[in-house]
Design an enzyme around this catalytic site. Sequence first.
Site, PDB file in Angstrom:
ATOM      1  N   CYS A   1      32.181 -34.696  31.003  1.00 15.60           N
ATOM      2  CA  CYS A   1      33.382 -35.529  30.900  1.00 15.60           C
ATOM      3  C   CYS A   1      33.048 -36.953  31.337  1.00 15.60           C
ATOM      4  CB  CYS A   1      34.511 -34.973  31.761  1.00 15.60           C
ATOM      5  SG  CYS A   1      35.413 -33.599  31.018  1.00 15.60           S
TER       6      CYS A   1
ATOM      7  N   HIS B   1      37.638 -31.808  27.384  1.00 15.57           N
ATOM      8  CA  HIS B   1      36.981 -30.775  28.188  1.00 15.57           C
ATOM      9  C   HIS B   1      37.354 -29.389  27.699  1.00 15.57           C
ATOM     10  CE1 HIS B   1      34.941 -29.043  31.674  1.00 15.57           C
ATOM     11  NE2 HIS B   1      35.907 -28.141  31.634  1.00 15.57           N
TER      12      HIS B   1
ATOM     13  N   CYS C   1      33.213 -33.029  36.257  1.00 13.64           N
ATOM     14  CA  CYS C   1      32.433 -32.494  35.134  1.00 13.64           C
ATOM     15  C   CYS C   1      31.516 -33.591  34.618  1.00 13.64           C
ATOM     16  CB  CYS C   1      33.373 -32.014  34.028  1.00 13.64           C
ATOM     17  SG  CYS C   1      32.510 -31.588  32.510  1.00 13.64           S
TER      18      CYS C   1
ATOM     19  N   HIS D   1      23.324 -27.660  21.559  1.00 14.85           N
ATOM     20  CA  HIS D   1      21.985 -28.248  21.540  1.00 14.85           C
ATOM     21  C   HIS D   1      21.553 -28.340  20.077  1.00 14.85           C
ATOM     22  CE1 HIS D   1      21.063 -27.310  25.900  1.00 14.85           C
ATOM     23  NE2 HIS D   1      22.011 -26.435  25.676  1.00 14.85           N
TER      24      HIS D   1
ATOM     25  N   ASP E   1      19.200 -35.093  25.205  1.00 17.12           N
ATOM     26  CA  ASP E   1      19.067 -34.240  26.390  1.00 17.12           C
ATOM     27  C   ASP E   1      18.025 -34.850  27.326  1.00 17.12           C
ATOM     28  OD1 ASP E   1      19.719 -30.942  26.934  1.00 17.12           O
ATOM     29  OD2 ASP E   1      18.175 -31.915  28.135  1.00 17.12           O
TER      30      ASP E   1
ATOM     31  N   ASN F   1      24.746 -22.146  24.679  1.00 20.21           N
ATOM     32  CA  ASN F   1      24.641 -21.207  25.791  1.00 20.21           C
ATOM     33  C   ASN F   1      26.035 -21.038  26.376  1.00 20.21           C
ATOM     34  OD1 ASN F   1      21.811 -21.065  25.523  1.00 20.21           O
ATOM     35  ND2 ASN F   1      21.569 -22.945  26.721  1.00 20.21           N
TER      36      ASN F   1
ATOM     37  N   HIS G   1      28.952 -27.544  24.806  1.00 25.90           N
ATOM     38  CA  HIS G   1      27.966 -28.429  24.167  1.00 25.90           C
ATOM     39  C   HIS G   1      27.075 -27.609  23.257  1.00 25.90           C
ATOM     40  CE1 HIS G   1      26.302 -27.032  28.014  1.00 25.90           C
ATOM     41  NE2 HIS G   1      25.114 -27.037  27.418  1.00 25.90           N
TER      42      HIS G   1
ATOM     43  N   HIS H   1      30.818 -27.492  30.295  1.00 25.96           N
ATOM     44  CA  HIS H   1      31.577 -28.279  29.309  1.00 25.96           C
ATOM     45  C   HIS H   1      30.897 -27.959  27.983  1.00 25.96           C
ATOM     46  CE1 HIS H   1      33.549 -32.352  28.099  1.00 25.96           C
ATOM     47  NE2 HIS H   1      32.928 -31.900  27.014  1.00 25.96           N
TER      48      HIS H   1
HETATM   49  P1  AMP Z   1      22.953 -25.581  29.172  1.00 22.28           P
HETATM   50  O1  AMP Z   1      21.890 -24.944  29.992  1.00 22.28           O
HETATM   51  O2  AMP Z   1      23.104 -24.973  27.802  1.00 22.28           O
HETATM   52  O3  AMP Z   1      24.260 -25.661  29.914  1.00 22.28           O
HETATM   53  O4  AMP Z   1      22.450 -27.045  28.863  1.00 22.28           O
HETATM   54  C1  AMP Z   1      22.706 -28.145  29.676  1.00 22.28           C
HETATM   55  C2  AMP Z   1      21.786 -29.230  29.193  1.00 22.28           C
HETATM   56  O5  AMP Z   1      22.255 -30.443  29.692  1.00 22.28           O
HETATM   57  C3  AMP Z   1      20.340 -29.072  29.672  1.00 22.28           C
HETATM   58  O6  AMP Z   1      19.480 -29.013  28.546  1.00 22.28           O
HETATM   59  C4  AMP Z   1      20.114 -30.333  30.504  1.00 22.28           C
HETATM   60  O7  AMP Z   1      18.811 -30.845  30.342  1.00 22.28           O
HETATM   61  C5  AMP Z   1      21.160 -31.276  29.953  1.00 22.28           C
HETATM   62  N1  AMP Z   1      21.633 -32.298  30.848  1.00 22.28           N
HETATM   63  C6  AMP Z   1      22.131 -32.147  32.105  1.00 22.28           C
HETATM   64  N2  AMP Z   1      22.526 -33.334  32.597  1.00 22.28           N
HETATM   65  C7  AMP Z   1      22.283 -34.265  31.647  1.00 22.28           C
HETATM   66  C8  AMP Z   1      22.479 -35.659  31.548  1.00 22.28           C
HETATM   67  N3  AMP Z   1      23.010 -36.381  32.553  1.00 22.28           N
HETATM   68  N4  AMP Z   1      22.109 -36.286  30.404  1.00 22.28           N
HETATM   69  C9  AMP Z   1      21.564 -35.587  29.387  1.00 22.28           C
HETATM   70  N5  AMP Z   1      21.375 -34.269  29.410  1.00 22.28           N
HETATM   71  C10 AMP Z   1      21.716 -33.606  30.520  1.00 22.28           C
HETATM   72 ZN    ZN Z   2      34.108 -31.713  30.989  1.00 22.05          ZN
END
Ligand code: AMP
Ligand code: ZN
Length: 115
Positions: free
Chosen positions: A6, A45, A3, A100, A29, A85, A98, A96
């Site tokens: 994680c 997680h 993940c 925004h 992001d 989302n 999160h 995982h």
């Molecule tokens: P979601 O589509 O709601 O699952 O959002 C996932 C978010 O994670 C997206 O906005 C990606 O740009 C962001 N993301 C993915 N990998 C990374 C990373 N390594 N560092 C920072 N943001 C990330």
């Molecule tokens: Zn995780």
Amino acid sequence: MDCIFCKIAAGEIPSTKVYEDDAVLAFKDLDPQAPVHVLIIPKEHIASAADITPENSAVVAHIFEVAAKLAGELGLENGFRIVNNCGEDGMQSVRHLHFHMLGGKKMGWPPYAGE
Ligand code: AMP
Ligand code: ZN
């Protein structure tokens, strides 16, 4: 478990941190959708908002406290948007939990023309 968030929480993958404590991490992001775009995650997680239970929900309240505190530090005194989302229809890409935190401009709303 493979993940990415994680691994970010464990410091195994680098991120631009804006806040960290024992339970929560906030970082920028990689693909910002607004002038300020931060992700706030529990270190534990939890796969998605559909997996929040009475046993693990305290961290969600804590995440919103962190968001309120961060608002001033990130220059979002004029307001912000918090987005989660969830699952396939919610277009969740990282499994995982999160949140925004977006701001620094007037946010739009996704268009919907009806069925
Ligand atoms: P979601 O589509 O709601 O699952 O959002 C996932 C978010 O994670 C997206 O906005 C990606 O740009 C962001 N993301 C993915 N990998 C990374 C990373 N390594 N560092 C920072 N943001 C990330
Ligand atoms: Zn995780």
